[in-house]
Design a protein around this motif. Structure first.
Motif, PDB file in Angstrom:
ATOM      1  N   PHE A  46     -26.564  -1.537  -6.157  1.00 34.10           N
ATOM      2  CA  PHE A  46     -26.033  -2.507  -5.681  1.00 34.10           C
ATOM      3  C   PHE A  46     -25.238  -3.474  -6.800  1.00 34.10           C
ATOM      4  CE2 PHE A  46     -26.687  -7.135  -4.989  1.00 34.10           C
ATOM      5  CZ  PHE A  46     -26.019  -7.256  -3.359  1.00 34.10           C
ATOM      6  N   VAL A  47     -24.209  -3.982  -6.522  1.00 30.68           N
ATOM      7  CA  VAL A  47     -23.679  -4.775  -7.750  1.00 30.68           C
ATOM      8  C   VAL A  47     -23.727  -6.481  -7.445  1.00 30.68           C
ATOM      9  CG1 VAL A  47     -21.520  -5.344  -8.812  1.00 30.68           C
ATOM     10  CG2 VAL A  47     -21.916  -2.855  -8.132  1.00 30.68           C
ATOM     11  N   ASN A  48     -24.690  -6.967  -8.246  1.00 36.59           N
ATOM     12  CA  ASN A  48     -24.728  -8.248  -7.816  1.00 36.59           C
ATOM     13  C   ASN A  48     -23.652  -9.370  -8.291  1.00 36.59           C
ATOM     14  OD1 ASN A  48     -25.414  -8.871 -10.625  1.00 36.59           O
ATOM     15  ND2 ASN A  48     -27.512  -8.708 -10.614  1.00 36.59           N
ATOM     16  N   ALA A  49     -23.973 -10.579  -7.991  1.00 36.27           N
ATOM     17  CA  ALA A  49     -22.808 -11.492  -8.249  1.00 36.27           C
ATOM     18  C   ALA A  49     -22.596 -11.539  -9.576  1.00 36.27           C
ATOM     19  CB  ALA A  49     -23.367 -12.911  -7.981  1.00 36.27           C
ATOM     20  N   LYS A  50     -23.362 -11.264 -10.419  1.00 37.71           N
ATOM     21  CA  LYS A  50     -23.133 -11.285 -12.025  1.00 37.71           C
ATOM     22  C   LYS A  50     -22.424  -9.948 -12.680  1.00 37.71           C
ATOM     23  CE  LYS A  50     -26.927 -14.624 -13.239  1.00 37.71           C
ATOM     24  NZ  LYS A  50     -27.981 -14.695 -13.965  1.00 37.71           N
ATOM     25  N   GLY A  51     -22.317  -8.983 -11.619  1.00 37.39           N
ATOM     26  CA  GLY A  51     -21.611  -7.701 -11.912  1.00 37.39           C
ATOM     27  C   GLY A  51     -22.600  -6.962 -12.274  1.00 37.39           C
ATOM     28  N   VAL A  52     -23.816  -6.960 -12.371  1.00 34.89           N
ATOM     29  CA  VAL A  52     -24.863  -6.041 -12.972  1.00 34.89           C
ATOM     30  C   VAL A  52     -25.200  -5.057 -11.905  1.00 34.89           C
ATOM     31  CG1 VAL A  52     -27.389  -5.718 -13.532  1.00 34.89           C
ATOM     32  CG2 VAL A  52     -26.250  -7.725 -14.353  1.00 34.89           C
ATOM     33  N   ARG A  53     -25.090  -3.524 -12.341  1.00 32.61           N
ATOM     34  CA  ARG A  53     -25.435  -2.336 -11.568  1.00 32.61           C
ATOM     35  C   ARG A  53     -26.778  -2.329 -11.298  1.00 32.61           C
ATOM     36  NH1 ARG A  53     -20.489  -3.918 -12.351  1.00 32.61           N
ATOM     37  NH2 ARG A  53     -18.761  -2.063 -13.079  1.00 32.61           N
ATOM     38  N   GLN A  54     -27.279  -2.285 -10.035  1.00 35.10           N
ATOM     39  CA  GLN A  54     -28.634  -2.082  -9.907  1.00 35.10           C
ATOM     40  C   GLN A  54     -28.773  -0.870  -9.086  1.00 35.10           C
ATOM     41  OE1 GLN A  54     -29.183  -5.846  -7.569  1.00 35.10           O
ATOM     42  NE2 GLN A  54     -30.251  -6.684  -9.379  1.00 35.10           N
ATOM     43  N   GLY A  55     -29.545  -0.101  -9.653  1.00 38.04           N
ATOM     44  CA  GLY A  55     -29.665   1.361  -9.245  1.00 38.04           C
ATOM     45  C   GLY A  55     -30.962   1.409  -8.504  1.00 38.04           C
ATOM     46  N   ALA A  56     -31.091   1.940  -7.184  1.00 38.48           N
ATOM     47  CA  ALA A  56     -32.180   2.108  -6.449  1.00 38.48           C
ATOM     48  C   ALA A  56     -32.506   3.602  -6.224  1.00 38.48           C
ATOM     49  CB  ALA A  56     -32.365   1.301  -5.307  1.00 38.48           C
ATOM     50  N   ALA A  57     -33.326   4.268  -6.835  1.00 38.70           N
ATOM     51  CA  ALA A  57     -33.674   5.737  -6.588  1.00 38.70           C
ATOM     52  C   ALA A  57     -34.654   5.518  -5.383  1.00 38.70           C
ATOM     53  CB  ALA A  57     -34.331   6.372  -7.740  1.00 38.70           C
ATOM     54  N   ASP A  58     -34.507   6.147  -4.345  1.00 38.10           N
ATOM     55  CA  ASP A  58     -35.326   6.184  -3.150  1.00 38.10           C
ATOM     56  C   ASP A  58     -36.862   6.887  -3.578  1.00 38.10           C
ATOM     57  OD1 ASP A  58     -36.539   6.920  -0.506  1.00 38.10           O
ATOM     58  OD2 ASP A  58     -34.610   6.537   0.341  1.00 38.10           O
ATOM     59  N   PRO A  59     -38.030   6.265  -3.359  1.00 35.05           N
ATOM     60  CA  PRO A  59     -39.282   6.646  -3.659  1.00 35.05           C
ATOM     61  C   PRO A  59     -39.523   7.726  -2.680  1.00 35.05           C
ATOM     62  CG  PRO A  59     -39.421   4.631  -2.198  1.00 35.05           C
ATOM     63  CD  PRO A  59     -37.749   4.896  -2.824  1.00 35.05           C
ATOM     64  N   ARG A  60     -38.901   8.206  -1.759  1.00 35.82           N
ATOM     65  CA  ARG A  60     -39.437   9.287  -1.127  1.00 35.82           C
ATOM     66  C   ARG A  60     -38.801  10.718  -1.467  1.00 35.82           C
ATOM     67  NH1 ARG A  60     -37.137   5.045   1.837  1.00 35.82           N
ATOM     68  NH2 ARG A  60     -38.203   4.504   3.732  1.00 35.82           N
ATOM     69  N   ASP A  61     -38.288  10.687  -2.949  1.00 34.26           N
ATOM     70  CA  ASP A  61     -37.700  11.747  -3.609  1.00 34.26           C
ATOM     71  C   ASP A  61     -38.312  11.825  -4.718  1.00 34.26           C
ATOM     72  OD1 ASP A  61     -36.315  13.881  -4.168  1.00 34.26           O
ATOM     73  OD2 ASP A  61     -34.292  13.288  -3.435  1.00 34.26           O
ATOM     74  N   ARG A  62     -39.205  12.571  -5.244  1.00 34.77           N
ATOM     75  CA  ARG A  62     -40.228  12.396  -6.529  1.00 34.77           C
ATOM     76  C   ARG A  62     -39.376  12.573  -7.559  1.00 34.77           C
ATOM     77  NH1 ARG A  62     -44.896  16.854  -6.717  1.00 34.77           N
ATOM     78  NH2 ARG A  62     -45.722  15.516  -4.995  1.00 34.77           N
ATOM     79  N   ASP A  63     -38.396  13.580  -7.727  1.00 32.95           N
ATOM     80  CA  ASP A  63     -37.733  13.722  -8.864  1.00 32.95           C
ATOM     81  C   ASP A  63     -36.388  12.994  -9.174  1.00 32.95           C
ATOM     82  OD1 ASP A  63     -39.338  15.803  -9.320  1.00 32.95           O
ATOM     83  OD2 ASP A  63     -37.942  17.423  -8.533  1.00 32.95           O
ATOM     84  N   ALA A  64     -36.366  11.994  -8.275  1.00 34.88           N
ATOM     85  CA  ALA A  64     -35.148  11.108  -8.509  1.00 34.88           C
ATOM     86  C   ALA A  64     -35.084  10.254  -9.694  1.00 34.88           C
ATOM     87  CB  ALA A  64     -34.581  10.359  -7.024  1.00 34.88           C
ATOM     88  N   GLY A  65     -33.633   9.896  -9.851  1.00 31.66           N
ATOM     89  CA  GLY A  65     -33.757   8.837 -11.195  1.00 31.66           C
ATOM     90  C   GLY A  65     -32.583   8.146 -10.997  1.00 31.66           C
TER      91      GLY A  65
END
Length: 574
Positions: A551-570
């Motif tokens: 997600f890219v917020n109003a300030k342009g910050v990239r917010q990465g959300a690794a899904d907690p259903r996947d153990r090795d994700a990052g």
């Protein structure tokens, strides 16, 4: 010390620190136990994938001047090493791209049927449909598209040299990597199935036993294949040594792919399908992916309801979602297939007028019927993987690719070290064979030479007022479409932070079987009772998808959300 003054890898570790690495395949934990504390923020670029190791490879490309296409290629090749259940060079998939100026494109590198394919190829000697041939034989292998798709993307849109993008995967395979917990659990669980193929056991097991978490896994033959790809480009896969090894594997096991099929493979660049939802622009993949079309059709229906006022996952909300899903999945089976062979009525299916017509058929408090006479849905595996990339300039890349079943066919090409897909299983089983068990025989998705099989993969990009908002996608077979749509609803209607939007409980309906499947974690008993009172059949299940999102917020910050259903994700940024 400021993050900008830290060494690159140290900074990456800090960006990753906000995420708890999630679940193994099939494992279940209470929702609260698996929820990351927060999304991972980064000021410039972000990569989120099913493997933190692969995300790191993509992040390093971004940090060293590569664009989002470059990072997506590096991540994809690394996933072929570290996430063998779905990451691949022996499969195929789709890429959706939004450039910084708002222009878009898509790259279709879906597998193709070989030249010797026929509509009746999944029948036995008596003419009866055979599930084994369809899904568990070398005849189920489609001509792989991943390497060609990545090569096409790089040639047209990449900045960094091809060799630099493939080399991290070469090193991971050749030098080895510490097996993460999710992969260790996955290989242990898959051992019985994979034991049918000696080359697979030799490649992925140590003296016939699963690797333990933390042990080093070296994939020597895969490193050699990746080296050929690094040094020779697409010809390192589709011609020469690798092509010969694939053809020999096919010939010795009754498969149909030969060297001519491999040399002839070409990806297709196609215009994205686009829709709008409450002022947001939806950008996704056209056929042979059904995901974008079906999701836009569902969102158009749901736009007519005040979903926020109903409450997230309330009985009324679930009812409206299920009814919109029911109608879109019926249309999916009736109309969608490879556009090079069929002419799906996309304009009608994605129109607001058609959505209004469909919405008028939905009763507020009563479930609609579904019947095999309308159309049934065929098998599609849950084991796919999705990753999302955004670079410092705002280029966004959404990639979903797969081997079909977990570990594909399960067969490693002898001497080449990579797993084969079983994607031909996504074609309909036999012309005219449609029944309540899930078989479907409609014409648009019958096997033909050179045809791409229908898919539910839904790589998606969200924008508003000319600005990038989010990159979303998921694995999960036919549930992919609904998972991605629900993340979109969570972001737009309920204005959830991106990690909450990804974590939230999900549901699925696909016309047939006529069942709403809901994740057990987070579903209230009173919700189930209320839905049953409307005439729905509700089934509680495990995890649905892994929506690794940015997600890219109003300030342009990239917010990465690794899904907690996947153990090795990052989620890793810079």
């Amino acid at each position: 010390m400021a993050l900008s003054t830290l060494p690159a890898r140290a900074a990456a570790r800090i960006w990753l620190a906000g995420a708890v690495l999630p679940l193994a395949l099939g494992a279940q934990e209470p929702a609260a136990a698996r929820a990351p504390r927060a999304a991972v923020d980064a000021p410039k670029g972000m990569v989120v994938s099913a493997s933190a190791i692969a995300s790191q490879a993509g992040r390093d490309v971004l940090a060293n001047g590569g664009n989002a296409i470059d990072a997506a290629i590096a991540t994809g090749f690394a996933l072929a090493v570290t996430y063998p259940t779905a990451g691949n060079i022996g499969g195929g998939g789709f890429m959706v791209v939004r450039f910084p100026d708002g222009k878009t494109t898509t790259i279709d590198f879906r597998e193709k049927a070989p030249a010797r394919a026929t509509p009746e190829m999944f029948t036995d000697s008596t003419g009866a449909y055979s599930s084994r041939i369809h899904h568990n034989s070398h005849k189920s292998v489609g001509v792989p598209g991943t390497v060609a798709g990545f090569a096409h993307a790089h040639q047209k849109y990449g900045k960094v040299s091809w060799a630099k993008l493939v080399d991290p995967a070469v090193k991971l395979a050749g030098d080895g990597f510490a097996v993460p917990s999710g992969l260790a659990a996955s290989l242990k669980g898959a051992q019985t199935r994979l034991s049918a193929y000696p080359a697979t056991i030799a490649a992925y097991y140590k003296d016939g036993q699963p690797y333990a978490e933390g042990e080093k896994l070296v994939l020597g033959d895969l490193a050699k294949t990746l080296t050929r790809v690094r040094d020779q480009g697409r010809d390192g896969f589709y011609k020469g040594t690798t092509a010969k090894l694939i053809a020999e594997e096919m010939a010795s096991h009754g498969g149909l792919i030969n060297e001519a099929d491999l040399a002839a493979y070409q990806p297709a660049e196609r215009a994205a399908v686009k829709g709008t939802y409450r002022g947001y622009e939806i950008i996704s993949m056209p056929p042979p992916s059904s995901g974008g079309t079906a999701m836009i059709e569902m969102l158009n229906i749901l736009e007519g309801y005040d979903l926020k006022s109903l409450g997230h996952n309330s009985p009324q909300y679930v009812h409206y979602l299920a009814e919109s899903m029911r109608r879109a999945f019926r249309d999916r089976a009736l109309f969608l297939g490879d556009p090079d062979f069929t002419k799906p009525p996309l304009e009608k299916l994605m129109s607001k007028a058609y959505a209004t017509e469909l919405r008028s058929t939905i009763t507020k408090d009563k479930a609609s019927p579904s019947a095999p006479a309308d159309v049934a849905q065929g098998y599609e595996s849950d084991e796919t993987t999705h990753y999302s990339v955004v670079d410092k300039d705002g280029m966004a890349v959404s990639v979903t690719y797969t081997l079909e079943a977990g570990y594909g066919l399960g067969a490693v090409v002898n001497g080449a070290g990579f797993l084969l897909n079983n994607e031909m299983g996504d074609f309909n089983g036999k012309p005219g064979l449609t029944d309540s068990t899930g078989l479907v025989g409609t014409k648009p998705n019958i096997a033909q030479p050179g045809k791409r099989m229908l898919s539910s993969m839904t790589p998606m990009i969200l924008a508003k007022d000319g600005k990038l908002v989010a990159v979303v996608g998921s694995p999960g077979g036919r549930t992919i479409i609904n998972t991605v749509m629900e993340v979109v609803l969570n972001l737009i209607d309920f204005q959830m932070p991106v990690q909450d939007a990804v974590n939230a409980p999900r549901l699925h309906h696909q016309w047939l079987p006529n069942v709403i499947t809901m994740e057990r974690n987070g579903t209230l008993p009173e919700t189930v009772k209320a839905l049953e009172a409307m005439g729905h059949t509700v089934r509680l299940g495990g995890n649905q998808g892994t929506a690794h999102s940015i997600f890219v917020n109003a300030k342009g910050v990239r917010q990465g959300a690794a899904d907690p259903r996947d153990r090795d994700a990052g989620a890793i940024g810079h």
